[in-house]
Design an enzyme around this catalytic site. Structure first.
Site, PDB file in Angstrom:
ATOM      1  N   SER A 180       3.661  70.484  13.704  1.00 33.67           N
ATOM      2  CA  SER A 180       4.391  71.713  14.009  1.00 33.67           C
ATOM      3  C   SER A 180       3.823  72.289  15.288  1.00 33.67           C
ATOM      4  CB  SER A 180       4.215  72.696  12.861  1.00 33.67           C
ATOM      5  OG  SER A 180       4.423  74.023  13.309  1.00 33.67           O
ATOM      6  N   LYS A 198       0.430  71.600   9.585  1.00 34.41           N
ATOM      7  CA  LYS A 198       1.634  70.920   9.116  1.00 34.41           C
ATOM      8  C   LYS A 198       1.684  69.449   9.506  1.00 34.41           C
ATOM      9  CE  LYS A 198       4.980  72.298   7.452  1.00 34.41           C
ATOM     10  NZ  LYS A 198       6.077  73.147   7.937  1.00 34.41           N
TER      11      LYS A 198
END
Ligand code: ARG
Length: 467
Positions: A286, A292
């Protein structure tokens, strides 16, 4: 007439098309990828024209050498495509004729209408074979992942609610079955692609004594028994795009299957499931949240199915209002067709590569699969074995489950006394139902997720796929 204007306008037209009209009508920007098949078709047509006496040996030889040279230049990226020559067919023919005077005879008894039908069929025939290879690779990747984790159990789901235990391999083999049906559909489609339309002319064949079968044989338009496959109606042959629709339909269903597989993988990578881990090379980060790791490849596989479904609808809509025979609308068949072929092939390949880079979180799978509620149906079957009608057994076990909720206790930890408080038919052997290994051994019907059956299915697919 300018030097570069297409031969299709020669004689009849006093002026070149306007620049905007030429830009609007050209297809060279996307049909140039048919060059190899266009040249193959022309080589066969030229050889046939020689056989029936339209081309001398020298002319046929000159055309062949000219086309071969053009092919080499295109391959090397040295060929100059001219948008003002509209399409791949006219670009190649014009360049050939510029180099070889006999090139002017090549279009004898041929129209771009049967030529483009031929080129697309030749191209699609190759494309289907390549796609079938990719699908087989994906099937092998699924079988291999299932085989390497043959003992891993997970919950099977309906309504995305935990239902009954299955082997992970059984779940993966469901996709192998789906993909096998995709292969069957593509092979079936191939049999209708593999029919030679050349000799149909613009719409009404030719007055010249063409040898259609010879051309078809040279281009390998033969079925499995060696029978030459020729279109049987010249009007149908130049306006038929059913084979493209069939391919786009088979492609759309394949894309839907890939999308569903992608969705399962996306769910499985989430912290909530945590069944699998996708290697870094096949995940993305991300831009904002440093922790992420996103399953973007699977998400794009899911997303791209929308476009592939759209291509099928575009093609059907394109065809539905067309009067016989060829209409220029048909030029619009290529972009959806090409896009479907490119998209499903790339997606199939990437899904296979990603599956080869997945590891199974065996602990999380085991925790989930050991949820005793997954065996509630087995408990009902236990009562059925004791002669209780299934509907009644279902009701009884429902009441047992309600009791577990009231007592805040897992199903397998109820005492015999508690079980018997619901139904006296429960005996001391009732708790044996919750032995997961034993439960899996019992599921041995053909197609069931039982231990021996899944091993059998894995072996069957390994053999079929030579995996
Ligand atoms: N570029 C055309 C197509 O892709 C080729 C056939 C053109 N035929 C015609 N009569 N204008 O369909």
């Amino acid at each position: 007439m300018k030097k570069n204007s297409p031969v299709s306008r020669s004689g009849r037209f006093a002026r070149d098309p306007g620049a905007d009209a030429a830009r609007f009508t050209e297809s060279i920007s996307f049909d140039q990828r048919l060059w190899q098949h266009d040249i193959l078709g022309s080589l066969a047509h030229a050889a046939m024209l020689h056989k029936i006496g339209v081309l001398s040996k020298a002319e046929a030889g000159a055309i062949t050498r000219g086309l071969d040279a053009i092919a080499r230049e295109i391959k090397a990226g040295r060929f100059k495509w001219k948008p003002e020559l509209e399409d791949v067919h006219m670009n190649i023919e014009a360049e050939l004729t510029r180099r070889v005077p006999a090139g002017a005879k090549l279009h004898t008894a041929r129209s771009r209408n049967d030529q483009v039908a031929l080129d697309v069929r030749l191209w699609l025939r190759d494309e289907i074979i390549l796609l079938l290879g990719e699908i087989a690779d994906l099937q092998r990747a699924l079988v291999s992942l299932g085989g390497k984790n043959a003992d891993v159990l997970i919950p099977g789901y309906t309504h995305l609610q935990r239902a009954q235990p299955v082997y992970l391999a059984h779940h993966l083999l469901a996709y192998v079955e789906m993909l096998e049906r995709d292969c069957e559909r593509l092979w079936d489609c191939h049999s209708r692609v593999n029919v030679c339309p050349l000799g149909s002319g613009a719409l009404a064949g030719s007055t010249l004594p063409l040898d259609r079968a010879l051309v078809a044989k040279m281009l390998n338009f033969v079925d499995a028994t060696g029978q030459v496959q020729l279109t049987q109606n010249s009007m149908d042959a130049v306006s038929d795009r059913d084979f493209a629709v069939e391919f786009c339909a088979a492609g759309a269903l394949l894309a839907v299957h890939l999308s569903r597989l992608a969705e399962d993988l996306i769910l499985w990578t989430s912290a909530e499931f945590n069944f699998i881990r996708i290697a870094d090379a096949y995940t993305t980060g991300s831009s904002l949240m440093p922790q992420k790791k996103n399953p973007d490849i699977a998400e794009l596989a899911r997303g791209k199915s929308g476009r592939v479904i759209g291509n099928l609808v575009a093609l059907l809509t394109l065809l539905k209002g067309l009067p016989m025979t060829y209409n220029r609308d048909l030029q619009e068949d290529k972009e959806p067709l090409f896009d479907t072929a490119d998209t499903v092939r790339a997606t199939t390949r990437l899904m296979a590569a990603m599956l080869q880079n997945i590891t199974i979180n065996r602990t999380a799978c085991a925790v989930a699969a050991n949820d005793p509620a997954l065996l509630a149906t087995d408990l009902a079957d236990y009562l059925v074995r004791k002669g209780v009608p299934f509907r009644q057994a279902h009701h009884t076990v429902g009441a047992v489950v309600a009791l577990t909720e009231a007592l805040d206790k897992p199903l397998n930890l109820l005492t015999l006394k508690e079980l018997r408080s619901v139904d006296k038919k429960f005996g001391s052997d009732a708790v044996d139902v919750f032995d997961l290994q034993r439960a899996m051994a019992k599921r041995n019907l053909t197609g069931a997720p039982g231990t021996t059956e899944v091993a059998k299915q894995l072996a069957r697919w390994r053999k079929l796929l030579q995996a």
